[in-house]
Design a protein around this motif. Sequence first.
Motif, PDB file in Angstrom:
ATOM      1  N   PHE A 133      -3.099  -5.437   3.138  1.00  0.00           N
ATOM      2  CA  PHE A 133      -1.824  -5.251   2.817  1.00  0.00           C
ATOM      3  C   PHE A 133      -0.558  -5.533   3.791  1.00  0.00           C
ATOM      4  O   PHE A 133      -0.927  -5.797   5.072  1.00  0.00           O
ATOM      5  CB  PHE A 133      -1.534  -3.523   2.469  1.00  0.00           C
ATOM      6  N   LYS A 178       0.316   4.028   0.060  1.00  0.00           N
ATOM      7  CA  LYS A 178      -0.138   5.331   0.796  1.00  0.00           C
ATOM      8  C   LYS A 178       0.194   5.155   2.217  1.00  0.00           C
ATOM      9  O   LYS A 178       0.364   6.089   3.103  1.00  0.00           O
ATOM     10  CB  LYS A 178      -1.684   5.343   0.824  1.00  0.00           C
ATOM     11  N   ASP A 179       0.821   3.910   2.751  1.00  0.00           N
ATOM     12  CA  ASP A 179       1.111   3.753   4.090  1.00  0.00           C
ATOM     13  C   ASP A 179       2.764   3.980   3.998  1.00  0.00           C
ATOM     14  O   ASP A 179       3.410   3.025   3.782  1.00  0.00           O
ATOM     15  CB  ASP A 179       0.732   2.185   4.235  1.00  0.00           C
ATOM     16  N   TYR A 229      -9.763  -2.136   4.234  1.00  0.00           N
ATOM     17  CA  TYR A 229      -9.037  -2.187   3.111  1.00  0.00           C
ATOM     18  C   TYR A 229      -7.498  -2.067   3.330  1.00  0.00           C
ATOM     19  O   TYR A 229      -6.644  -3.030   2.831  1.00  0.00           O
ATOM     20  CB  TYR A 229      -9.175  -0.975   2.134  1.00  0.00           C
ATOM     21  N   GLU A 230      -7.237  -1.526   4.349  1.00  0.00           N
ATOM     22  CA  GLU A 230      -5.704  -1.350   4.809  1.00  0.00           C
ATOM     23  C   GLU A 230      -5.114  -2.662   5.360  1.00  0.00           C
ATOM     24  O   GLU A 230      -4.000  -3.003   5.232  1.00  0.00           O
ATOM     25  CB  GLU A 230      -5.402  -0.350   5.896  1.00  0.00           C
ATOM     26  N   ARG A 234       1.818  -4.934   6.452  1.00  0.00           N
ATOM     27  CA  ARG A 234       1.872  -3.516   7.517  1.00  0.00           C
ATOM     28  C   ARG A 234       3.173  -3.532   8.293  1.00  0.00           C
ATOM     29  O   ARG A 234       3.598  -4.815   8.774  1.00  0.00           O
ATOM     30  CB  ARG A 234       0.589  -3.403   8.416  1.00  0.00           C
ATOM     31  N   ASN A 285       0.777  -1.043  -0.019  1.00  0.00           N
ATOM     32  CA  ASN A 285      -0.166   0.035   0.039  1.00  0.00           C
ATOM     33  C   ASN A 285       0.945   1.224   0.136  1.00  0.00           C
ATOM     34  O   ASN A 285       1.650   1.493   1.111  1.00  0.00           O
ATOM     35  CB  ASN A 285      -0.934   0.088   1.163  1.00  0.00           C
TER      36      ASN A 285
END
Length: 339
Positions: free
Chosen positions: A217, A152-153, A213-214, A219, A150
């Motif tokens: 992914f 955006k992370d 949604y996050e 993490r 992700n």
Amino acid sequence: MEKHNVGIRSLGSYVPEGIRDSFYISEASGIPEPVIREKFGIKLVHKAGPEESVSAMGVKAALRALDGMDPKELDMVVYCGSEYKDYYMFNCAAKIKYDIGADRAVAFEIHNLCSGGVYGLKVLKAMMLQDPSLRRVLMVSSSKEGDLINYKDTDSRFMFNFGDGAAAVVLERDLGRNVILESAMIADGQFSTDVYVPGIGCNNRDNFDNMTYEDRFLRVRDLKDMKSRLDPVTLKNFCGVMEQAVANSGYTNSDVGFIAPICMKKSMLVGLLDHFGLTEDKSFLLEDYGHCQSADCFISMEEGLRHGRLADGDLVVTISAGTGYTWASTVIRWGPCDG
């Protein structure tokens, strides 16, 4: 007593045509492109399409490694790649075996995240030396972990170099060349839960319907905390495990002729090369591939051969690291040899 060996008969790799370059990653993440290219060391990664599965990429790499050899000559097919496969709880080794027509072969899997391929050489060498019926073995690594990033992370930014692709290696008992020597590993379990996919697994089995949604992914649980523990030991453990593998093989640091690394920043690779007294032409930087999980070291060797950097007589040291955290290295004596 007769001395036996296990050697690398052939290598093969495959990467999809899709590309995510530094500009794409910059646009997706909001991080300036010069930072992506220079600080993160990312030029481009390959991205498979939705129709191209982990097993399909593995099959393509396997067929290239076989290089005309009849798959029916294989005694075993092993998958050592990403745990993110075509399906959850799925035997990728059996699928690859079936698709390439390795009718006689048995199939099983080795998993150790990104160090599974390097340490898999040790596992399979031991099996083949103990069991004479295992004369030819195909090991395949494949990864589509680009799906799990992700952009955006930004806490997961050290994984922005993840790319899709596969590699395969054919091992042969008593080949007499490209002989697999000894290995070493450092394992530090304090990092075991720092990187994970939070939405899938038995700890979240009853909460699938509420998965965000996050949570689909990869993490990082606490980036600052992980870096505070990991940064001081990374280079030390890379060098240490390589030195141990070389010593276990009966050699010294000055004997090393080629380093086949996991995908890493140029500054890190240069540091490893300097440690062993080598120049940049005695390795291969995977800046046009990205990090293809445990396939990296085999792609490095294949590119080393293609560019004339890896030659007969070289002592090859593979090096990888996998979240968890494990650092692993296996030594190979390239070219004709007796043991």
